[in-house]
Design a protein around this motif. Structure first.
Motif, short mmCIF file in Angstrom:
data_model
loop_
_atom_site.label_atom_id
_atom_site.label_comp_id
_atom_site.label_asym_id
_atom_site.label_seq_id
_atom_site.Cartn_x
_atom_site.Cartn_y
_atom_site.Cartn_z
N UNK A 123 -21.52 6.98 49.87
CA UNK A 123 -21.57 7.25 51.31
C UNK A 123 -21.11 8.67 51.63
N UNK A 124 -20.18 9.18 50.83
CA UNK A 124 -19.71 10.56 51.03
C UNK A 124 -20.86 11.55 50.81
N UNK A 125 -21.74 11.23 49.88
CA UNK A 125 -22.88 12.10 49.59
C UNK A 125 -24.21 11.46 50.01
N UNK A 126 -24.17 10.65 51.04
CA UNK A 126 -25.37 9.91 51.42
C UNK A 126 -26.50 10.82 51.90
N UNK A 127 -26.17 12.06 52.22
CA UNK A 127 -27.21 13.00 52.67
C UNK A 127 -28.27 13.22 51.59
N UNK A 128 -27.88 13.12 50.30
CA UNK A 128 -28.87 13.31 49.23
C UNK A 128 -29.84 12.14 49.20
N UNK A 129 -29.35 10.95 49.52
CA UNK A 129 -30.23 9.77 49.58
C UNK A 129 -31.20 9.93 50.75
N UNK A 130 -30.70 10.41 51.87
CA UNK A 130 -31.55 10.63 53.05
C UNK A 130 -32.65 11.64 52.74
N UNK A 131 -32.28 12.73 52.06
CA UNK A 131 -33.28 13.75 51.72
C UNK A 131 -34.43 13.17 50.92
N UNK A 132 -34.10 12.31 49.94
CA UNK A 132 -35.15 11.71 49.11
C UNK A 132 -35.88 10.60 49.84
N UNK A 133 -35.19 9.89 50.72
CA UNK A 133 -35.86 8.88 51.55
C UNK A 133 -36.96 9.54 52.38
N UNK A 134 -36.68 10.69 52.94
CA UNK A 134 -37.65 11.38 53.81
C UNK A 134 -38.81 11.99 53.02
N UNK A 135 -38.69 12.04 51.69
CA UNK A 135 -39.79 12.54 50.86
C UNK A 135 -40.70 11.41 50.40
N UNK A 136 -40.30 10.16 50.62
CA UNK A 136 -41.12 9.03 50.21
C UNK A 136 -42.36 8.91 51.10
N UNK A 137 -43.42 8.25 50.62
CA UNK A 137 -44.57 7.98 51.49
C UNK A 137 -44.12 7.23 52.75
N UNK A 138 -44.80 7.47 53.84
CA UNK A 138 -44.39 6.87 55.12
C UNK A 138 -44.38 5.34 55.08
N UNK A 139 -45.33 4.73 54.37
CA UNK A 139 -45.34 3.27 54.33
C UNK A 139 -44.11 2.73 53.60
N UNK A 140 -43.63 3.46 52.58
CA UNK A 140 -42.40 3.07 51.90
C UNK A 140 -41.21 3.22 52.86
N UNK A 141 -41.18 4.33 53.57
CA UNK A 141 -40.09 4.56 54.53
C UNK A 141 -40.02 3.44 55.57
N UNK A 142 -41.18 3.03 56.06
CA UNK A 142 -41.21 1.99 57.10
C UNK A 142 -40.64 0.68 56.59
N UNK A 143 -41.00 0.32 55.36
CA UNK A 143 -40.49 -0.93 54.78
C UNK A 143 -38.97 -0.85 54.62
N UNK A 144 -38.48 0.24 54.04
CA UNK A 144 -37.05 0.39 53.77
C UNK A 144 -36.25 0.40 55.07
N UNK A 145 -36.71 1.14 56.06
CA UNK A 145 -36.00 1.23 57.34
C UNK A 145 -35.99 -0.12 58.05
N UNK A 146 -37.12 -0.84 58.01
CA UNK A 146 -37.22 -2.14 58.67
C UNK A 146 -36.26 -3.15 58.05
N UNK A 147 -36.24 -3.21 56.72
CA UNK A 147 -35.34 -4.16 56.04
C UNK A 147 -33.89 -3.78 56.29
N UNK A 148 -33.58 -2.49 56.29
CA UNK A 148 -32.21 -2.03 56.55
C UNK A 148 -31.76 -2.42 57.95
N UNK A 149 -32.66 -2.27 58.91
CA UNK A 149 -32.34 -2.64 60.30
C UNK A 149 -32.03 -4.13 60.41
N UNK A 150 -32.90 -4.96 59.83
CA UNK A 150 -32.73 -6.40 59.93
C UNK A 150 -31.51 -6.89 59.15
N UNK A 151 -31.27 -6.29 57.99
CA UNK A 151 -30.12 -6.68 57.20
C UNK A 151 -28.82 -6.26 57.88
#
Length: 407
Positions: A123-151
Motif C-alpha cells: 500500500x505504501x508503494x501502491x502507485x506502481x500498481x496503479x501505473x500498471x493497472x492504467x496500462x492494461x487493456x480497457x476491458x481488463x481495467x473494467x473487470x478489475x475495477x468492477x470486482x474491486x468496487x463490489x468486494x
C-alpha cells in the motif's frame, strides 16, 4: 521427523525434486518474464505477498499474466485494509468503499497501516500498481475495477455486520472469494483464451471461490478466535458452544469437533460445481491456475474433517504433499483422481457414530461415483498402502547400512 516424512512419502520427495529443478529463484523468474520498471516491482510484490500464487501466475499465458498479477495485487491491497484492526471502523469503511476509485488516481498510496500488517509496503508503494493497472487493456481495467468496487462494498458491510445465518456466511464468502472467481472468469473470457461462456457461468465461478474460502475459514478457527473474530456462522457454532472461545477450549472438545464437521460438510457441498467449472477450462496454463488451489482445498478439508488438531492450531498439508499436488494438477482427469483420492481418505475418517456420518457419506459417495463415471478406466486404484510398505522397507535398509557402516 522431516526425514521420516519424506521417507514415508517417496512420491512427494520425487515431486519436490522436480519442482526445484523446474522452478527458478524469484529474481531469475522475473528476469525471464522480460519486464522492467513498475511491472517488475509489481512482480516483486507478488512474490512478497504470496509465493504460492506467484508461481502459478508467472506461468500463465502472456495474454493474461500481467492482468491477473495486477488483479491479485489490487485485491491484496484491499484485503490488507480490511484485515487491519488498527484502522477506525468509519475510516476503514470509507477506504474500502472507494478503493476502486483510487485505481484511477495516479500517485495514490496509503501509509497508515498498523505496524503488524505484513503487506503494508504494498500500500505504501501502491502507485506502481496503479501505473500498471492504467496500462492494461480497457476491458481488463473494467473487470478489475468492477470486482474491486463490489468486494470493497461487501467488506465494508461486514465490518459492522456479523456472520449470523448460513445466508450471511454464503454472502460473506461471495464478497471475499466468490467475486474473485467472477473476476477471473471474466478475464479468462476477455483474453479469448477461454470461451465467452466461462465469463457467463458465474454461479460456478462463485462456487470455486466459496470452496476455497470456506476451507480456509474452517481451518483457521483457532487463529481467528484468538484474534478476536470468528467467521464460522453463528447458526452453526451456537448449536455446540456458548461462545467462540468455548469452541476451541479443551472442555468443549467433543462438541467443538461436531461443529468442525458441520463446517466441513458445508464446504464439501461445492464439489460438484468445482468439477463442472474445471471441466470447461481448456487452456493449459489457465487450467493449472484454477486447479491447483482446488486440489489444495480438497486435501485441506480432508485433513480437517474430524480432526481435533484444527481446534488447537493451524493445520496444514505437508509441503511435499503440496508440491505433489502442484505437479499433478495438469489435466481434468488428473484433478479428478486427486479429488477421488482425498474423498477416499475422508470416507475412512467418517465414523458411523458421527452425527454427520450420513451427510458426508452421501456427498462423498455421489462425488466418487460422478468422478469414476467420467474417468477412463473408472475409479482410480489406491496405491498408498503399497507406497507406505515400500517406504518402510527403504527406511529399514537405510538404517541397517548406516548402523553397519558406523560399526
Amino acid at each position: 521427523m522431516a526425514f521420516l516424512d519424506w521417507a514415508l512419502h517417496p512420491t512427494e520427495l520425487w515431486a519436490a525434486f522436480w519442482y526445484v529443478m523446474r522452478h527458478a529463484p524469484p529474481d531469475e523468474k522475473t528476469n525471464k518474464l522480460q519486464v522492467s520498471g513498475d511491472m517488475r516491482r509489481c512482480y516483486d510484490f507478488l512474490e512478497m505477498t504470496s509465493r504460492s500464487f506467484a508461481a502459478v501466475i508467472q506461468e500463465l499465458n502472456p495474454r493474461l499474466r500481467d492482468g491477473i498479477c495486477i488483479f491479485y495485487l489490487v485485491l491484496r491491497g484491499l484485503d490488507t485494509v480490511e484485515d487491519d484492526m488498527t484502522i477506525p471502523g468509519a475510516k476503514k469503511r470509507q477506504i474500502l468503499e472507494t478503493f476502486h476509485e483510487a485505481l484511477y488516481v495516479k500517485g495514490w498510496t496509503f501509509k497508515e497501516s498498523g505496524p503488524d500488517e505484513k503487506d503494508a509496503m504494498l500500500l505504501v508503494e501502491f502507485d506502481v500498481v496503479i501505473n500498471e493497472f492504467l496500462r492494461l487493456p480497457e476491458d481488463y481495467q473494467e473487470v478489475i475495477a468492477d470486482i474491486t468496487k463490489r468486494m470493497g462494498a461487501g467488506m465494508a458491510k461486514y465490518t459492522r455486520a456479523r456472520v449470523e445465518t448460513l445466508d450471511d456466511y454464503n454472502e460473506y464468502c461471495h464478497y471475499v472469494a466468490g467475486l474473485v472467481g467472477h473476476g477471473l472468469s471474466r478475464l479468462f473470457a476477455e483474453s479469448r483464451l477461454e470461451d465467452k461462456t466461462v465469463g457467463e457461468k458465474l454461479e460456478l465461478a462463485n462456487s470455486m471461490g466459496l470452496f476455497l474460502q470456506k476451507t480456509n475459514i474452517t481451518r483457521d478457527i483457532n487463529e481467528d478466535v484468538l484474534d478476536g473474530r470468528c467467521f464460522w456462522p453463528k447458526a452453526i457454532w451456537t448449536k455446540y458452544a456458548e461462545s467462540e472461545e468455548e469452541l476451541i477450549s479443551k472442555r468443549g472438545r467433543e462438541r467443538g469437533i461436531e461443529a468442525l464437521n458441520e463446517m466441513c460438510v458445508n464446504a464439501l457441498e461445492h464439489i460438484p460445481d468445482v468439477m463442472e467449472y474445471l471441466n470447461q477450462i481448456h487452456e493449459p496454463s489457465v487450467f493449472k491456475f484454477c486447479a491447483i488451489p482446488q486440489a489444495m482445498a480438497i486435501a485441506t478439508i480432508s485433513l480437517c474433517y474430524n480432526n481435533s488438531n484444527v481446534l488447537d492450531g493451524n493445520v496444514k498439508i505437508r509441503k511435499g504433499e503440496a508440491l505433489k499436488l502442484i505437479s499433478q494438477s495438469t489435466t481434468i482427469d488428473s484433478v479428478k483422481r486427486i479429488f477421488y483420492r482425498y474423498l477416499v481418505q475422508l470416507e475412512k475418517k467418517n465414523d458411523p457414530s458421527n452425527p454427520f456420518y450420513e451427510q458426508v457419506h452421501k456427498i462423498v459417495d455421489k462425488a466418487k461415483k460422478d468422478i469414476a463415471n467420467t474417468l477412463p478406466g473408472g475409479a482410480p486404484v489406491d496405491f498408498s498402502k503399497e507406497f507406505a510398505l515400500i517406504a518402510l522397507f527403504f527406511v529399514s535398509v537405510c538404517f541397517f547400512f548406516y548402523s553397519y557402516l558406523a560399526n
